[in-house]
Design an enzyme around this catalytic site. Structure first.
Site, mmCIF file in Angstrom:
data_model
loop_
_atom_site.group_PDB
_atom_site.id
_atom_site.type_symbol
_atom_site.label_atom_id
_atom_site.label_comp_id
_atom_site.label_asym_id
_atom_site.label_seq_id
_atom_site.Cartn_x
_atom_site.Cartn_y
_atom_site.Cartn_z
ATOM 1 C CB SER A 26 133.611 -20.385 -43.274
ATOM 2 O OG SER A 26 134.560 -20.625 -42.288
ATOM 3 C CB VAL A 28 131.797 -26.433 -47.211
ATOM 4 C CG1 VAL A 28 132.309 -27.389 -48.288
ATOM 5 C CG2 VAL A 28 130.296 -26.594 -47.007
ATOM 6 N NE ARG A 76 110.567 -17.779 -38.944
ATOM 7 C CZ ARG A 76 111.586 -17.086 -38.433
ATOM 8 N NH1 ARG A 76 112.247 -17.561 -37.405
ATOM 9 N NH2 ARG A 76 111.918 -15.924 -38.929
ATOM 10 N N GLY A 108 116.368 -19.829 -31.434
ATOM 11 C CA GLY A 108 115.474 -20.971 -31.666
ATOM 12 C C GLY A 108 116.247 -22.138 -32.262
ATOM 13 C CB THR A 109 118.837 -22.209 -34.916
ATOM 14 O OG1 THR A 109 117.946 -21.639 -35.886
ATOM 15 C CG2 THR A 109 119.771 -23.203 -35.574
ATOM 16 C CB THR A 130 119.583 -13.717 -36.080
ATOM 17 O OG1 THR A 130 118.481 -12.793 -35.985
ATOM 18 C CG2 THR A 130 120.355 -13.664 -34.781
ATOM 19 C CB ILE A 131 119.140 -9.071 -39.353
ATOM 20 C CG1 ILE A 131 117.639 -9.243 -39.108
ATOM 21 C CG2 ILE A 131 119.568 -9.651 -40.692
ATOM 22 C CD1 ILE A 131 116.786 -8.295 -39.937
ATOM 23 C CG ASP A 132 116.063 -10.071 -34.968
ATOM 24 O OD1 ASP A 132 115.924 -9.217 -35.863
ATOM 25 O OD2 ASP A 132 115.213 -10.954 -34.730
ATOM 26 C CG ASP A 134 117.570 -11.966 -31.094
ATOM 27 O OD1 ASP A 134 118.392 -12.585 -31.810
ATOM 28 O OD2 ASP A 134 116.355 -12.226 -31.095
ATOM 29 C CE LYS A 159 117.858 12.245 -41.140
ATOM 30 N NZ LYS A 159 119.202 12.139 -40.543
ATOM 31 C CG HIS A 255 110.786 -10.048 -44.938
ATOM 32 N ND1 HIS A 255 109.522 -9.605 -44.631
ATOM 33 C CD2 HIS A 255 111.001 -11.140 -44.176
ATOM 34 C CE1 HIS A 255 108.978 -10.420 -43.741
ATOM 35 N NE2 HIS A 255 109.859 -11.357 -43.434
ATOM 36 N NE ARG A 258 114.856 -12.625 -42.845
ATOM 37 C CZ ARG A 258 113.709 -13.145 -42.413
ATOM 38 N NH1 ARG A 258 113.221 -12.772 -41.247
ATOM 39 N NH2 ARG A 258 113.075 -14.035 -43.111
#
Ligand SMILES: Nc1ncnc2c1ncn2[C@@H]1O[C@H](COP(=O)(O)OP(=O)(O)OP(=O)(O)O)[C@@H](O)[C@H]1O
Ligand SMILES: O=P(O)(O)OC[C@H]1O[C@](O)(CO)[C@@H](O)[C@@H]1O
Ligand SMILES: [Mg+2]
Length: 332
Positions: A26, A28, A76, A108-109, A130-132, A134, A159, A255, A258
């Site tokens: 998107s 680009v 990172r 952080g980014t 981010t999957i968090d 947060d 389950k 992971h 992710r």
């Protein structure tokens, strides 16, 4: 409208998230649409330091909307946290003629973008990936929906076998500092108990009693969801054994959460947010982050965004506890 910038770069940074590729696509294509050249910066801020830059165009972004991971790689970067590292990154911007950077990543980014813009004066815009989920300034971060569904699918499979063997399962869901993913997945899978870092844990009240309530209701298998940030899920399992005599099996989803092709929602959010980020740079704005509030797309100053606090959705937590039988009965 004539764009305020002629050439920009896009990078992905921090943990990857499904939908990052859709966001790159998107950014680009929106750039091309606005008369801006967009280069890809590989390996997060490290690529800005080392000049790991690649050209991006319509053809190269073809097929990216449904691809997991990030074709630009992510990292990172400890060096970018230093003045010298950012100085090298600024030289890369000079060499390639980059007037603006779109950074797709987590909080952080955003901090990295802010430091860079403050020190070197390059225009920056952040996109939440981010999957968090947060990031305080936004209700939604790209990758969250896919990660929730990936975790849910795995838990549904677990389950089946837990039911056959009449076992207790302890499942660790990602979220180093945040329990959004664990809470959402816990509600969606009908968990027996959910432990998240935002809530102080009383083991008897939060784990043992819900297991007991489920057993009294006739259930012989139990699903306990633990957010990574709570601590070791093996310790939780050992404690369940000690308190109840059950012999839980632990699954750390890790992971796998992710990866995978992004859901419809993540493709949409990535596409809108990527477009909005470029539009801000084209308008001559800097130090902004794109976000969603009350279902609408907005943007904030990065300082303001980073100063915000995000708690878990208390209403969801209340409903969860009511449905697992952990809340006091209400007199209504
Ligand atoms: N204070 C800072 N100054 C400069 N750069 C920073 C700062 N904080 C973070 N960064 C840069 O941003 C990168 C990504 O940050 P971090 O590892 O916290 O991930 P994130 O973007 O929060 O994503 P996630 O938490 O989802 O993995 C860091 O590796 C570093 O290069
Ligand atoms: O890639 P790494 O360093 O193992 O990151 C793990 C962390 O990344 C996150 O998935 C965020 O992307 C956290 O929930 C998790 O703790
Ligand atoms: Mg983070």
């Amino acid at each position: 409208m004539k764009s305020a910038v002629k050439r920009i770069g896009v990078l992905t940074s921090g943990g990857d998230a499904p939908g990052m590729n859709a966001a790159i696509r998107s950014v680009v294509r929106a750039s091309m649409h606005m008369g801006i050249e967009c280069l890809g910066i590989r390996r997060g801020f490290n690529g800005l330091i080392t000049g790991d830059i690649t050209s991006m165009d319509f053809v190269q972004t073809s097929g990216l909307i449904g691809r997991g991971g990030t074709v630009l790689y992510t990292a990172r970067s400890e060096e970018f946290k230093t003045d010298e590292g950012r100085k090298k990154a600024a030289n890369t911007c000079k060499l390639f003629g980059l007037e603006g950077i779109v950074g797709i990543g987590g909080d952080g980014t955003y901090r990295g973008l802010l430091e860079f813009s403050n020190q070197e004066g390059v225009a920056v815009v952040g996109v939440p990936g981010t999957i968090d989920n947060d990031i305080a300034c936004t209700e939604y971060t790209i990758g969250y929906d896919t990660a929730c569904n990936t975790a849910l699918e795995a838990i549904d499979r677990l389950k089946d076998t837990m039911q056959s063997h009449e076992r207790c399962s302890v499942v660790e869901v990602m979220g180093r500092h945040a329990g959004h993913l664990a809470l959402y997945v816990g509600v969606a899978c009908g968990a027996t108990a959910v432990l998240i870092p935002e809530k102080k844990i009383d083991f008897e009240r939060d784990v043992v009693e819900p297991i007991r309530a489920a057993r009294l209701a006739g259930r012989t298998h139990f699903m306990v969801i633990v957010a990574e940030g709570v601590g070791s899920s093996y310790d939780v399992a050992a404690k369940i054994k000690e308190y109840t005599g059950l012999d839980p099996r632990v699954t750390v989803l890790g992971h796998v959460q992710r990866g995978g092709s992004p859901s419809a929602r993540d493709r949409m959010e990535a596409t809108y947010m990527g477009y909005n980020a470029v539009e801000l740079l084209a308008q001559g704005k800097t130090n902004r982050v794109v976000a969603m509030q009350k279902g609408a797309y907005v943007d904030y100053d990065i300082n303001e965004a980073l100063a915000m606090k995000k708690g878990i959705d208390e209403r969801v937590y209340t409903v969860l506890r009511a449905l697992i039988g952990a809340e006091d009965k209400l007199n209504i």
